[in-house]
Write a protein that holds these residues in place. Structure first.
Motif, short mmCIF file in Angstrom:
data_model
loop_
_atom_site.label_atom_id
_atom_site.label_comp_id
_atom_site.label_asym_id
_atom_site.label_seq_id
_atom_site.Cartn_x
_atom_site.Cartn_y
_atom_site.Cartn_z
N GLU A 1 0.80 -1.23 0.00
CA GLU A 1 0.00 0.00 0.00
C GLU A 1 0.83 1.28 0.00
O GLU A 1 0.33 2.32 -0.41
CB GLU A 1 -0.94 0.01 1.21
N GLU A 2 2.09 1.21 0.47
CA GLU A 2 2.90 2.42 0.51
C GLU A 2 4.39 2.11 0.37
O GLU A 2 4.85 1.01 0.68
CB GLU A 2 2.66 3.19 1.82
N ARG B 1 7.97 3.57 1.66
CA ARG B 1 8.50 4.42 2.71
C ARG B 1 10.02 4.52 2.56
O ARG B 1 10.73 3.52 2.55
CB ARG B 1 8.14 3.89 4.09
N ALA C 1 0.35 11.39 0.40
CA ALA C 1 1.79 11.29 0.70
C ALA C 1 2.10 12.04 2.00
O ALA C 1 1.39 12.99 2.37
CB ALA C 1 2.60 11.86 -0.45
N THR D 1 6.74 9.10 2.70
CA THR D 1 5.84 7.99 2.48
C THR D 1 4.95 8.29 1.27
O THR D 1 4.29 9.34 1.24
CB THR D 1 4.96 7.73 3.71
N PRO E 1 1.97 6.69 -1.36
CA PRO E 1 1.04 5.59 -1.66
C PRO E 1 1.45 4.88 -2.95
O PRO E 1 1.80 5.54 -3.93
CB PRO E 1 -0.31 6.31 -1.81
N THR E 2 1.38 3.58 -2.96
CA THR E 2 1.78 2.84 -4.17
C THR E 2 0.79 3.05 -5.31
O THR E 2 1.14 2.82 -6.47
CB THR E 2 1.91 1.34 -3.86
#
Length: 202
Positions: free
Chosen positions: A73-74, A76, A132, A146, A148-149
């Protein structure tokens, strides 16, 4: 926040310089790299010419480690500094992926405020990434971006470039202290350091 336009352009756009891409080894979910100490470089402009000088005694801009966590989901990106203090600073990162071709993030601390901007560059234009985050943690000497994908096209893998810099708010001082934790040789600003491919964790 005062910064000479030429120097500001260098800081914000250096992560967008086209790299020489080479095949990288596959990694799963988390990748970490320890950067050399005392490899900070002072970058300044004199009569519109850029000058670079080693600044081994500078601790505020010296990155010790970069860690990339690629989750479903993210994404980092965390950099640990020798000493994260107050004052003006900027963090930039470029992400290449198996999804969208490129995304660029910049986190600027100036005038006592944080300014975060994350954009994905697509064939039909630029998309600003929602959700983000960018956080400075002085007690931990870390800064984290961070993303978000979904902003990256939910890629199977990513490659990351990063840059950390501090700069003065004094208009008479036109110098930034910079460290690229992935660059082996900081004498050339036309070739960025890049991580290998970091695959999404299960």
């Amino acid at each position: 926040m005062r910064l000479r336009p030429a120097l500001a352009t260098l800081l914000l756009s250096s992560a967008l310089v086209s790299p020489l891409l080479v095949a990288g080894a596959a990694h799963a979910e988390t990748w970490s790299h320890r950067d050399a100490v005392r490899d900070v470089v002072a970058v300044s402009y004199v009569d519109d010419d850029m000058e670079m000088t080693p600044a081994p005694r500078n601790r505020r801009a010296d990155v010790r480690r970069i860690t990339v966590d690629h989750g479903a989901e993210e994404l980092r990106i965390t950099m640990r500094l020798r000493r994260l203090t107050g004052g003006n600073k900027i963090v930039t990162s470029t992400v290449r992926s198996s999804g969208r071709s490129i995304a660029h993030a910049s986190l600027v601390r100036g005038d006592g405020k944080n300014h975060l901007d994350v954009q994905a560059f697509e064939e039909d234009g630029v998309v600003r990434c929602r959700g983000a985050e960018g956080v400075f943690r002085p007690r931990r000497d870390t800064v984290t971006l961070t993303i978000p994908t979904t902003c990256l096209g939910e890629p199977d893998w990513v490659r990351v470039q990063a840059l950390y810099a501090t700069f003065s708010n004094d208009p008479s001082t036109d110098t930034a202290m910079m460290d690229d934790p992935l660059r082996r040789d900081f004498r050339s600003l036309t070739r960025n350091g890049w991580s290998p491919r970091i695959h999404v964790g299960s």
